[in-house]
Write a protein that holds these residues in place. Structure first.
Motif, PDB file in Angstrom:
ATOM      1  N   THR A 196     -41.757  88.771  67.044  1.00 53.14           N
ATOM      2  CA  THR A 196     -40.905  89.024  68.355  1.00 53.14           C
ATOM      3  C   THR A 196     -40.958  87.676  68.882  1.00 53.14           C
ATOM      4  O   THR A 196     -40.042  87.326  69.516  1.00 53.14           O
ATOM      5  CB  THR A 196     -41.793  89.967  69.314  1.00 53.14           C
ATOM      6  N   ALA A 197     -41.944  86.974  68.972  1.00 55.31           N
ATOM      7  CA  ALA A 197     -42.086  85.558  69.507  1.00 55.31           C
ATOM      8  C   ALA A 197     -40.896  84.712  68.807  1.00 55.31           C
ATOM      9  O   ALA A 197     -40.181  83.990  69.401  1.00 55.31           O
ATOM     10  CB  ALA A 197     -43.541  85.138  69.358  1.00 55.31           C
ATOM     11  N   ARG A 198     -40.724  84.937  67.579  1.00 54.12           N
ATOM     12  CA  ARG A 198     -39.867  84.035  66.671  1.00 54.12           C
ATOM     13  C   ARG A 198     -38.475  84.671  66.927  1.00 54.12           C
ATOM     14  O   ARG A 198     -37.329  83.729  67.069  1.00 54.12           O
ATOM     15  CB  ARG A 198     -39.959  84.490  65.343  1.00 54.12           C
ATOM     16  N   LYS A 199     -38.271  85.682  67.401  1.00 52.67           N
ATOM     17  CA  LYS A 199     -36.711  86.401  67.741  1.00 52.67           C
ATOM     18  C   LYS A 199     -36.506  85.759  69.142  1.00 52.67           C
ATOM     19  O   LYS A 199     -35.329  85.431  69.379  1.00 52.67           O
ATOM     20  CB  LYS A 199     -36.902  87.871  67.788  1.00 52.67           C
ATOM     21  N   TYR A 202     -35.540  82.268  68.646  1.00 56.31           N
ATOM     22  CA  TYR A 202     -34.089  82.342  68.023  1.00 56.31           C
ATOM     23  C   TYR A 202     -33.172  82.547  69.159  1.00 56.31           C
ATOM     24  O   TYR A 202     -32.134  82.061  69.257  1.00 56.31           O
ATOM     25  CB  TYR A 202     -34.361  83.333  66.902  1.00 56.31           C
ATOM     26  N   SER A 203     -33.292  83.587  69.847  1.00 53.14           N
ATOM     27  CA  SER A 203     -32.294  83.793  70.955  1.00 53.14           C
ATOM     28  C   SER A 203     -32.005  82.717  71.885  1.00 53.14           C
ATOM     29  O   SER A 203     -30.970  82.298  72.430  1.00 53.14           O
ATOM     30  CB  SER A 203     -32.804  85.068  71.613  1.00 53.14           C
ATOM     31  N   TYR A 204     -33.142  82.126  72.153  1.00 58.04           N
ATOM     32  CA  TYR A 204     -33.038  80.650  73.197  1.00 58.04           C
ATOM     33  C   TYR A 204     -32.384  79.796  72.354  1.00 58.04           C
ATOM     34  O   TYR A 204     -31.375  79.264  73.404  1.00 58.04           O
ATOM     35  CB  TYR A 204     -34.604  80.350  73.450  1.00 58.04           C
ATOM     36  N   TYR A 205     -32.429  79.314  71.344  1.00 58.70           N
ATOM     37  CA  TYR A 205     -32.190  78.218  70.730  1.00 58.70           C
ATOM     38  C   TYR A 205     -30.259  78.683  70.303  1.00 58.70           C
ATOM     39  O   TYR A 205     -29.487  77.729  70.428  1.00 58.70           O
ATOM     40  CB  TYR A 205     -32.772  77.784  69.477  1.00 58.70           C
ATOM     41  N   LYS A 358     -31.463  79.318  59.398  1.00 54.81           N
ATOM     42  CA  LYS A 358     -32.975  79.463  59.089  1.00 54.81           C
ATOM     43  C   LYS A 358     -33.776  80.148  59.996  1.00 54.81           C
ATOM     44  O   LYS A 358     -34.734  80.992  59.624  1.00 54.81           O
ATOM     45  CB  LYS A 358     -33.442  77.819  59.350  1.00 54.81           C
ATOM     46  N   PHE A 359     -33.233  80.554  61.263  1.00 55.81           N
ATOM     47  CA  PHE A 359     -33.911  81.498  62.259  1.00 55.81           C
ATOM     48  C   PHE A 359     -33.649  82.601  61.704  1.00 55.81           C
ATOM     49  O   PHE A 359     -34.372  83.698  61.772  1.00 55.81           O
ATOM     50  CB  PHE A 359     -33.329  81.183  63.720  1.00 55.81           C
ATOM     51  N   ASP A 360     -32.216  82.982  61.233  1.00 58.90           N
ATOM     52  CA  ASP A 360     -31.973  84.249  60.839  1.00 58.90           C
ATOM     53  C   ASP A 360     -32.568  84.855  59.406  1.00 58.90           C
ATOM     54  O   ASP A 360     -33.188  86.124  59.415  1.00 58.90           O
ATOM     55  CB  ASP A 360     -30.458  84.143  60.494  1.00 58.90           C
ATOM     56  N   THR A 361     -32.887  84.082  58.677  1.00 57.72           N
ATOM     57  CA  THR A 361     -33.605  84.238  57.332  1.00 57.72           C
ATOM     58  C   THR A 361     -35.106  84.562  57.743  1.00 57.72           C
ATOM     59  O   THR A 361     -35.593  85.457  57.443  1.00 57.72           O
ATOM     60  CB  THR A 361     -33.526  83.000  56.464  1.00 57.72           C
ATOM     61  N   SER A 365     -34.116  88.619  57.706  1.00 57.70           N
ATOM     62  CA  SER A 365     -33.953  88.946  56.359  1.00 57.70           C
ATOM     63  C   SER A 365     -35.180  89.516  55.772  1.00 57.70           C
ATOM     64  O   SER A 365     -36.375  89.410  55.951  1.00 57.70           O
ATOM     65  CB  SER A 365     -33.819  87.441  55.387  1.00 57.70           C
ATOM     66  N   ILE A 366     -35.048  90.715  54.860  1.00 60.16           N
ATOM     67  CA  ILE A 366     -36.062  91.582  54.213  1.00 60.16           C
ATOM     68  C   ILE A 366     -36.490  90.946  53.292  1.00 60.16           C
ATOM     69  O   ILE A 366     -37.524  91.325  52.530  1.00 60.16           O
ATOM     70  CB  ILE A 366     -35.412  92.870  54.164  1.00 60.16           C
ATOM     71  N   SER A 367     -35.716  90.008  52.473  1.00 66.39           N
ATOM     72  CA  SER A 367     -36.289  89.308  51.351  1.00 66.39           C
ATOM     73  C   SER A 367     -37.125  87.998  51.602  1.00 66.39           C
ATOM     74  O   SER A 367     -37.741  87.403  51.006  1.00 66.39           O
ATOM     75  CB  SER A 367     -35.054  88.937  50.446  1.00 66.39           C
ATOM     76  N   GLU A 368     -36.970  87.557  52.779  1.00 68.50           N
ATOM     77  CA  GLU A 368     -37.524  86.494  53.292  1.00 68.50           C
ATOM     78  C   GLU A 368     -38.131  86.563  54.544  1.00 68.50           C
ATOM     79  O   GLU A 368     -37.829  87.090  55.190  1.00 68.50           O
ATOM     80  CB  GLU A 368     -36.649  84.946  53.447  1.00 68.50           C
ATOM     81  N   GLY A 369     -39.389  85.386  54.859  1.00 67.60           N
ATOM     82  CA  GLY A 369     -39.687  85.335  56.289  1.00 67.60           C
ATOM     83  C   GLY A 369     -40.563  86.650  56.524  1.00 67.60           C
ATOM     84  O   GLY A 369     -41.107  87.301  55.783  1.00 67.60           O
ATOM     85  N   LEU A 370     -40.880  86.832  57.897  1.00 68.66           N
ATOM     86  CA  LEU A 370     -42.154  87.836  58.411  1.00 68.66           C
ATOM     87  C   LEU A 370     -41.669  89.148  58.068  1.00 68.66           C
ATOM     88  O   LEU A 370     -42.653  90.136  57.648  1.00 68.66           O
ATOM     89  CB  LEU A 370     -42.081  87.546  59.841  1.00 68.66           C
ATOM     90  N   PRO A 371     -40.128  89.625  58.192  1.00 68.21           N
ATOM     91  CA  PRO A 371     -40.039  91.012  57.942  1.00 68.21           C
ATOM     92  C   PRO A 371     -40.279  91.437  56.650  1.00 68.21           C
ATOM     93  O   PRO A 371     -41.070  92.518  56.241  1.00 68.21           O
ATOM     94  CB  PRO A 371     -38.578  91.134  57.938  1.00 68.21           C
ATOM     95  N   LYS A 372     -40.526  90.531  55.354  1.00 65.60           N
ATOM     96  CA  LYS A 372     -40.933  90.632  54.095  1.00 65.60           C
ATOM     97  C   LYS A 372     -42.404  90.872  54.047  1.00 65.60           C
ATOM     98  O   LYS A 372     -42.861  91.715  53.547  1.00 65.60           O
ATOM     99  CB  LYS A 372     -40.431  89.717  53.351  1.00 65.60           C
ATOM    100  N   GLU A 373     -43.201  90.038  54.734  1.00 65.66           N
ATOM    101  CA  GLU A 373     -44.413  90.151  54.802  1.00 65.66           C
ATOM    102  C   GLU A 373     -44.849  91.583  55.500  1.00 65.66           C
ATOM    103  O   GLU A 373     -45.839  92.099  55.052  1.00 65.66           O
ATOM    104  CB  GLU A 373     -45.091  89.184  55.733  1.00 65.66           C
ATOM    105  N   ILE A 374     -44.185  91.990  56.535  1.00 67.14           N
ATOM    106  CA  ILE A 374     -44.575  93.353  57.257  1.00 67.14           C
ATOM    107  C   ILE A 374     -44.349  94.387  56.128  1.00 67.14           C
ATOM    108  O   ILE A 374     -44.807  95.386  56.054  1.00 67.14           O
ATOM    109  CB  ILE A 374     -43.747  93.460  58.527  1.00 67.14           C
ATOM    110  N   ASP A 375     -43.061  94.329  55.441  1.00 64.58           N
ATOM    111  CA  ASP A 375     -42.741  95.518  54.402  1.00 64.58           C
ATOM    112  C   ASP A 375     -43.876  95.473  53.279  1.00 64.58           C
ATOM    113  O   ASP A 375     -44.101  96.445  52.786  1.00 64.58           O
ATOM    114  CB  ASP A 375     -41.568  94.913  53.986  1.00 64.58           C
TER     115      ASP A 375
END
Length: 396
Positions: A196-199, A202-205, A358-361, A365-375
């Protein structure tokens, strides 16, 4: 030897048909829309069951039940099921009643309940895990019938057999899964908080990077080639099944045998509620061989940077001024072409896209980054849950 094998060593595992060990009851009957406002009791809704492994009494809605009215009350130990779904595997999703309520609680009419006979020793806390396990989900799915909507057959449901391990083993399985659930929840919460913090970051940048002076804008119609005239909608009954993605307003809706486009394109929703709701991106990139129906605009750009830049920008702004129709929102070609898009140098577009990619990934992305870790955490939990709830069948 697995944890379960150690627990079951020397134990005769009982399997019994649900129809032999329980009563199946229906939900509320004879209720009108007016009965579900300012009620004197609570009821468990379809969503309460579908989305929760156990009934949450803090999230129940009101219903009017007259004194002496014959309706089944939900009790501690019951397992509640959704009666139908548009997907077979989701028909019969369950939720266990693992606590007592000081108020009367009823079940809505789109669901049904299972109440074990008094002589059957099965813990509600064990039931909540058992009926959400993959093997039980698959077994229940096989009892569902239908074409556009699947309904659980009560007759077939009663024939389903479930394992009834000794109470001692049930308690140990519950203890292990409760502990694992708590740890998984804590880790997932931490990761979700970070995501959530990263998002937000991301929205800010994204907002900073996509803010330009008024004299730097150009009409979208001048920045891309519109290929809408080449689209060909195919009715579902006339599509030949294949491996080529068939796209609509919000993404892939089917797979077909042939293609009409081959390359990298930006699709933009032409109509549908998502134009205003924005639950999914209204602009999305596609690549390779594909087929697009008439519910998504097709735009072609000269470079990756130009296409992705426009994609990011369109998904970040309010498109309400360009959308017509109330009941059926529509972004027609004329309005699409008139949307003002920032048009900095190609070098600047490339720089911005590199950062946002980079922020989007990292965030989506479900294959990279935090969403993958949660999954992965969720899959790890499910793996151990299935291990603990996979029991040997009786040999007759």
């Amino acid at each position: 030897m697995s944890e379960l094998e150690k627990l079951l060593e020397g134990v005769d595992m009982e399997w019994k048909a649900l129809g032999d060990i329980s009563e199946i009851y229906g939900g509320l009957k004879g209720k009108s829309k007016e009965d579900f406002t300012d009620g004197n009791a609570k009821y468990v809704s379809y969503k309460n069951i579908f989305y929760n492994i156990e009934v949450d009494f803090d999230k129940l809605d009101d219903v009017k039940v007259a004194s002496g009215e014959s309706q089944y009350e939900v009790r501690y130990g019951d397992v509640l099921f959704t009666g139908s779904s548009e997907i077979a595997i989701e028909a019969g999703m369950s939720s266990a009643v693992t606590s007592n309520s000081d108020i009367k609680v009823f079940l809505n009419s789109f669901s049904f309940g299972l109440r074990f006979n008094s002589d059957i020793e099965i813990l509600p806390e064990f039931s909540k895990y058992l009926f959400r396990s993959h093997f039980m989900r698959k077994a229940i799915a096989k009892t569902a019938n239908g074409v556009t909507r699947f309904n659980v057959s009560k007759k077939s449901f009663k024939k389903l057999q479930i394992p009834i391990p000794p109470i001692k083993i049930q308690k140990e399985i519950v203890r292990i899964l409760d502990t694992f659930t708590e740890l998984t929840t804590e880790l997932t919460t931490e990761l979700t908080t970070e995501l959530t913090a990263r998002k937000k970051q991301y929205s800010y940048y994204r907002e900073q990077l996509l803010t330009f002076e008024e004299n730097e804008f150009e009409s979208l119609g001048n920045l891309a080639e519109n290929l809408d005239s080449k689209r060909k909608p195919i009715a579902s009954g006339l599509r030949e099944s294949g491996v080529i993605p068939y796209y609509g307003a919000s993404g892939i809706v089917d797979y077909v045998k042939d293609y009409i486009f081959d390359g990298d394109y930006l699709l933009i929703s032409e109509d549908g509620a998502n134009l205003t709701a924005r639950k999914t991106p209204i602009a999305f990139s596609i690549g390779g061989k594909n087929w697009v129906n008439n519910h998504a605009h097709v735009l072609k750009f000269d470079t990756y940077a130009e296409r992705r830049f426009v994609e990011y920008y369109l998904n970040s702004i309010d498109l309400t001024p360009y959308i017509s129709g109330a009941a059926q929102p529509k972004l027609n070609k004329r309005n699409l072409n008139s949307i003002k898009i920032p048009n900095p140098s190609i070098k600047e577009k490339q720089r911005i896209v590199n950062i946002l990619d980079k922020f989007d990934t990292l965030t989506t992305s479900i294959s990279e980054g935090l969403p993958k870790e949660i999954d992965l955490r969720k899959k790890q939990y499910e793996y151990y849950r299935e291990k603990l709830l996979t029991f040997p069948k009786q040999v007759n």
